[in-house]
Design a protein around this motif. Structure first.
Motif, PDB file in Angstrom:
ATOM      1  N   ILE A  21      62.275 -24.349 -56.194  1.00  0.00           N
ATOM      2  CA  ILE A  21      61.533 -24.999 -57.283  1.00  0.00           C
ATOM      3  C   ILE A  21      62.373 -24.985 -58.567  1.00  0.00           C
ATOM      4  O   ILE A  21      63.025 -23.991 -58.871  1.00  0.00           O
ATOM      5  CB  ILE A  21      60.156 -24.337 -57.533  1.00  0.00           C
ATOM      6  CG1 ILE A  21      60.272 -22.811 -57.607  1.00  0.00           C
ATOM      7  CG2 ILE A  21      59.159 -24.747 -56.493  1.00  0.00           C
ATOM      8  CD1 ILE A  21      58.983 -22.104 -57.939  1.00  0.00           C
ATOM      9  N   ASN A  22      62.326 -26.116 -59.243  1.00  0.00           N
ATOM     10  CA  ASN A  22      63.147 -26.287 -60.431  1.00  0.00           C
ATOM     11  C   ASN A  22      62.500 -27.326 -61.325  1.00  0.00           C
ATOM     12  O   ASN A  22      61.997 -28.340 -60.830  1.00  0.00           O
ATOM     13  CB  ASN A  22      64.533 -26.771 -59.970  1.00  0.00           C
ATOM     14  CG  ASN A  22      65.544 -26.689 -61.078  1.00  0.00           C
ATOM     15  OD1 ASN A  22      65.296 -27.162 -62.183  1.00  0.00           O
ATOM     16  ND2 ASN A  22      66.670 -26.095 -60.775  1.00  0.00           N
ATOM     17  N   LEU A  60      59.505 -32.909 -55.890  1.00  0.00           N
ATOM     18  CA  LEU A  60      58.771 -31.732 -56.356  1.00  0.00           C
ATOM     19  C   LEU A  60      57.926 -31.132 -55.224  1.00  0.00           C
ATOM     20  O   LEU A  60      57.974 -29.928 -54.968  1.00  0.00           O
ATOM     21  CB  LEU A  60      57.874 -32.146 -57.523  1.00  0.00           C
ATOM     22  CG  LEU A  60      57.164 -31.025 -58.263  1.00  0.00           C
ATOM     23  CD1 LEU A  60      57.072 -31.371 -59.734  1.00  0.00           C
ATOM     24  CD2 LEU A  60      55.788 -30.768 -57.722  1.00  0.00           C
ATOM     25  N   SER A 107      60.129 -29.462 -52.763  1.00  0.00           N
ATOM     26  CA  SER A 107      60.671 -28.176 -53.234  1.00  0.00           C
ATOM     27  C   SER A 107      59.602 -27.076 -53.137  1.00  0.00           C
ATOM     28  O   SER A 107      59.898 -25.951 -52.744  1.00  0.00           O
ATOM     29  CB  SER A 107      61.205 -28.298 -54.661  1.00  0.00           C
ATOM     30  OG  SER A 107      60.159 -28.556 -55.545  1.00  0.00           O
ATOM     31  N   VAL A 108      58.358 -27.431 -53.450  1.00  0.00           N
ATOM     32  CA  VAL A 108      57.281 -26.424 -53.343  1.00  0.00           C
ATOM     33  C   VAL A 108      57.073 -26.056 -51.879  1.00  0.00           C
ATOM     34  O   VAL A 108      56.843 -24.894 -51.535  1.00  0.00           O
ATOM     35  CB  VAL A 108      55.965 -26.944 -53.970  1.00  0.00           C
ATOM     36  CG1 VAL A 108      54.837 -25.945 -53.771  1.00  0.00           C
ATOM     37  CG2 VAL A 108      56.156 -27.213 -55.449  1.00  0.00           C
ATOM     38  N   GLU A 126      59.773 -23.746 -50.941  1.00  0.00           N
ATOM     39  CA  GLU A 126      59.585 -22.440 -51.592  1.00  0.00           C
ATOM     40  C   GLU A 126      58.462 -21.658 -50.899  1.00  0.00           C
ATOM     41  O   GLU A 126      58.521 -20.430 -50.785  1.00  0.00           O
ATOM     42  CB  GLU A 126      59.248 -22.636 -53.074  1.00  0.00           C
ATOM     43  CG  GLU A 126      59.648 -21.488 -53.972  1.00  0.00           C
ATOM     44  CD  GLU A 126      61.135 -21.180 -53.958  1.00  0.00           C
ATOM     45  OE1 GLU A 126      61.904 -21.992 -54.468  1.00  0.00           O
ATOM     46  OE2 GLU A 126      61.531 -20.125 -53.408  1.00  0.00           O
ATOM     47  N   ILE A 155      55.918 -19.398 -58.066  1.00  0.00           N
ATOM     48  CA  ILE A 155      55.385 -20.642 -57.469  1.00  0.00           C
ATOM     49  C   ILE A 155      54.110 -21.078 -58.209  1.00  0.00           C
ATOM     50  O   ILE A 155      53.946 -22.240 -58.557  1.00  0.00           O
ATOM     51  CB  ILE A 155      55.106 -20.452 -55.958  1.00  0.00           C
ATOM     52  CG1 ILE A 155      56.411 -20.193 -55.204  1.00  0.00           C
ATOM     53  CG2 ILE A 155      54.417 -21.690 -55.375  1.00  0.00           C
ATOM     54  CD1 ILE A 155      56.243 -19.829 -53.736  1.00  0.00           C
ATOM     55  N   PHE A 188      54.990 -22.530 -61.494  1.00  0.00           N
ATOM     56  CA  PHE A 188      55.599 -23.850 -61.330  1.00  0.00           C
ATOM     57  C   PHE A 188      54.538 -24.903 -61.015  1.00  0.00           C
ATOM     58  O   PHE A 188      54.526 -25.985 -61.606  1.00  0.00           O
ATOM     59  CB  PHE A 188      56.643 -23.786 -60.202  1.00  0.00           C
ATOM     60  CG  PHE A 188      57.396 -25.057 -59.999  1.00  0.00           C
ATOM     61  CD1 PHE A 188      58.452 -25.400 -60.829  1.00  0.00           C
ATOM     62  CD2 PHE A 188      57.044 -25.938 -58.971  1.00  0.00           C
ATOM     63  CE1 PHE A 188      59.153 -26.585 -60.640  1.00  0.00           C
ATOM     64  CE2 PHE A 188      57.730 -27.117 -58.775  1.00  0.00           C
ATOM     65  CZ  PHE A 188      58.790 -27.446 -59.610  1.00  0.00           C
ATOM     66  N   ALA A 227      53.534 -28.177 -62.995  1.00  0.00           N
ATOM     67  CA  ALA A 227      53.747 -29.465 -62.329  1.00  0.00           C
ATOM     68  C   ALA A 227      52.483 -30.317 -62.348  1.00  0.00           C
ATOM     69  O   ALA A 227      52.562 -31.547 -62.465  1.00  0.00           O
ATOM     70  CB  ALA A 227      54.200 -29.225 -60.894  1.00  0.00           C
TER      71      ALA A 227
END
Lengths: 657, 81
Positions: A392-393, A403, A406-407, A410, A469, A472, A476
């Protein structure tokens, strides 16, 4: 042991290995050196030299009974420290913490606390080790601890007044044995507070018992401390007598005892007044040995405080040496004013002891904050290697699909870390689970309890990542189009499920570790069956992960839910049979029932995670899967349906008729 | 005709709810499940080990229950259509 000139220095005494005492002293020095190594936290070096230390100790025990006594004393002392810490930990968040926090929340209060407590207990060493215990148990702050130590240095001077003025000696160690007895009785009580008090009392008892043994061991050296032999004028005399003061206090484990010895030697004219002052300075430095020993079993905070104690007492000593003539003048002036006779060296020594400690506190008081900062650098908090998110970034905020992906990754990262807890917590190896080995046989052969600090792994590998997480996802959600929110919620739920599973395992572990090694084959079988269900699910998730995306069949994860229901021994009557037949005890039955609840939650949580993470990207196909997935009621319903006969069974049946 | 009914007919005509796609996805999923069910049945006849057979029978039950839910969902979609 008498030598002339410069060879009369303390090192000469220590290194004179031809004499029994010198040899013992060398062993003592070696042991102390090792203790210092420990304090400096050289864990790597310690690991390498541990076998060497053992050999040296064995050799030392063999050649010197005194050394054995000293080493045993140190061990008992440290054992007492562990008890003390355990005891004070019981009061964390309780009345003691509140009282301590309130009485030490300002620096002047901490100093006053140190003065009063040391005056009452008549032992700065005891106050310093208790303060280390408070600090290690998190009951006070480091700056408060330093304040108490400063106060203890003033409080300890009252001892000299009592000894010199009233001939009074409060011997708290006389209470050691009763403390030990009452303490141990209390340790066996059920109440947490009584247990805590018991640990504290027993800890104090062991502490004094340890000091007693150290004293006994060093008894042989006591006769070697012939102060007259080292009498010499000038700066060299000052330095030598400071070292002797340090040595004598370490040997006798009491600065009070050293002061008595000094007073006696002074009265007998064995040493000069200046020599006596130097000895008092040395005694003040030597008294820190108890705190240093105490810090051995303490955490980094305790080590910081022991170092602060040493720094303070050495600085005070340095100040006293630098201004010795001014101090002598001051002592004379005060003595004249309060009516102390010119030749009453005992009281004059008490005045000196008080002056130089008060001066030390006054000088060091403004530097406490700087000292705290320096000690924090010198003894840093052991770094807990917490994992960081890999996928996640914030850069993904502008690309919703990326996105989500990435989650998803993660979440799998979190799952991987959780599997360490789940597998090891249930005493299974991940390599076995992920291999092609037959799991049933592997679980039967794996009966060793895997040593793992689940709390620590959870804190560093799961909780931190889960927090990242969550953070994030919350950010998000503000930036994502609404269409993506649902997937994000699902993934958040999956993460929660994974974290919950690790918690369930932590509760489950104790019984698994106990019953998988039980002599009772029935209970062992049940726990093996539970381990097998989890192992199979973990293997299935891993296989699904390694498949091409189009081959992943998330609906097959429902198989594990039904399997649990079918094998639930509470529902299928097996539990009743086991209890009725006396095959398992009622205690085992309750454990089993609780653990089946944990197992159920783990299976549902992990299958949910699998469904969320491995769901197809095609929205309609995903919806179709969701529509066909089985919920709790469906599983409950089909678990009661009788098995339909297969073609083979039908054929066999008709052939028979 | 009420406005809501007009909008519903229009949405259906334009397939704004993706009903067609949903139905197609369901049909594909059901076909897959049917295939899986058949393969399980074949395997069940080949297996001799009781444990393995019990496991496969459970899987079969799961597939059947999932198919039942899928068929019901498809029927509902057809009725809406």
């Amino acid at each position: 042991m008498r030598e002339n000139g410069s060879t009369k220095c303390l090192c000469g005494v220590l290194l004179h290995t031809n004499s029994g005492y010198g040899r013992d002293a060398l062993w003592g020095c070696l042991a102390l050196g090792l203790l210092v190594l420990d304090i400096w936290g050289l864990s790597m070096l310690r690991r390498v030299i541990l076998p060497v230390i053992f050999l040296i100790l064995i050799y030392g025990f063999w050649i010197s009974p005194d050394f054995k006594e000293i080493a045993a004393g140190v061990s008992i002392f440290l054992f007492g420290m562990l008890f003390l810490e355990e005891g004070f930990r019981a009061f964390t968040g309780g009345v003691l913490e509140k009282v301590l926090k309130k009485t030490t929340d300002k620096r002047w209060k901490s100093v006053a606390f140190g003065v009063v407590s040391t005056t009452i207990m008549q032992s700065s060493s005891l106050v310093s080790v208790l303060t280390i215990s408070f600090l290690s148990a998190g009951l006070i702050w480091l700056s408060s601890g330093i304040g108490i130590i400063l106060g203890a240095n003033i409080g300890t001077t009252t001892g000299a007044w009592l000894v010199a003025g009233l001939g009074l000696k409060v011997k708290i160690s006389a209470y050691a044995m009763p403390m030990l007895v009452f303490g141990i009785i209390l340790v066996f009580q059920k109440s947490k507070s009584l247990k805590g008090v018991g640990y504290v009392l027993a800890g104090l008892g062991f502490l004094f018992l340890g000091i007693h043994h150290m004293k006994e061991g060093f008894e042989a050296f006591k006769s070697t401390i012939d102060l007259a032999a080292y009498a010499m004028p000038g700066f060299l005399g000052l330095a030598v007598f400071i070292l002797i003061g340090v040595f004598a206090t370490v040997v006798m484990q009491s600065s009070h005892a050293t002061l008595v010895l000094i007073t006696t030697a002074l009265a007998a004219g064995q040493i000069t007044y200046e020599n006596a002052l130097a000895l008092a300075i040395g005694a003040n430095i030597g008294t820190t040995i108890t705190a240093i020993l105490g810090a051995m079993s303490a955490n980094y905070q305790g080590k910081r405080l022991a170092a602060a104690h040493l720094v303070f007492n050495m600085s005070t000593g340095a100040i006293a040496i630098a201004f010795i003539s001014q101090m002598v003048w001051g002592v004379d002036a005060i003595s004249m004013r309060v009516g102390i006779a010119e030749d009453d060296y005992a009281l004059k020594l008490a005045v000196f002891h008080t002056i130089f400690n008060v001066v030390g506190v006054v000088v060091m008081y403004p530097f406490v904050d700087k000292l705290v900062k320096a000690l924090q650098k010198l003894f840093p908090k052991p770094a807990e290697k917490a994992v960081e998110p890999h996928f996640i970034n914030e850069a993904a905020f502008d690309f919703p699909e990326t996105l989500l992906e990435s989650v998803r990754y993660e979440t799998l990262h979190l799952y991987d870390n959780a599997v360490e807890i789940i597998a090891h917590g249930l005493n299974m190896h991940r390599t076995t689970i992920y291999s092609q080995t037959k799991l049933k046989a592997a679980i039967k052969s794996q009966r060793t309890v895997i040593e793992i600090n689940l709390e620590q792994v959870y804190a560093t590998k799961v909780k931190v990542l889960y927090g990242a997480i969550l953070d994030f996802i919350s950010q998000a959600q503000m930036k994502l189009p609404p269409d993506f929110s649902e997937d994000l919620y699902t993934l958040r739920g999956a993460c929660y499920g994974v974290v919950r599973s690790t918690k369930e395992v932590q509760q489950f572990r104790e019984n698994v570790s106990l019953y998988m090694r039980s002599d009772n084959p029935h209970i062992r079988k049940q726990y093996d069956a539970m381990r097998l269900q989890i192992a199979r699910l973990l293997r299935a998730i891993n296989e699904m992960r390694n498949m091409p995306e189009e081959d992943r069949d998330v609906l097959s994860l429902d198989d594990f839910r039904l399997e649990f229901e079918k094998k639930n021994i509470v529902h299928n009557g097996t539990m009743d049979e086991l209890i009725r037949g006396g095959l398992i005890t009622a205690h085992m039955a309750t454990s089993l029932m609780n653990d089946l609840g944990f197992l159920r939650n783990i299976i549902w949580n992990l299958t949910d995670m699998g469904k969320a993470v491995f769901a197809t990207k095609d929205i309609e196909a995903q919806e179709a899967d969701e529509l066909m997935a089985l919920d709790e009621d469906d599983i409950e319903e089909i678990s009661h349906i009788e098995d339909e006969p297969s073609a083979k069974t039908v054929q066999e049946g008709s052939a028979g008729t | 005709m009420k406005t809501s009914s007009i909008l519903e007919t229009l949405a259906s005509a334009l397939d704004l709810n993706n009903t067609k796609k949903k139905k197609e996805a369901l049909k594909t999923a059901l076909k897959k499940l049917k295939k899986k069910e058949n393969s399980y049945r074949v395997r069940l006849d080949e297996l001799d080990n009781d444990d393995d057979r019990a496991e496969l029978k459970n899987k079969l039950k799961v597939v059947k229950a999932q198919r039942k839910k899928g068929v019901k969902a498809l029927r509902e979609l057809n009725e809406k259509d």
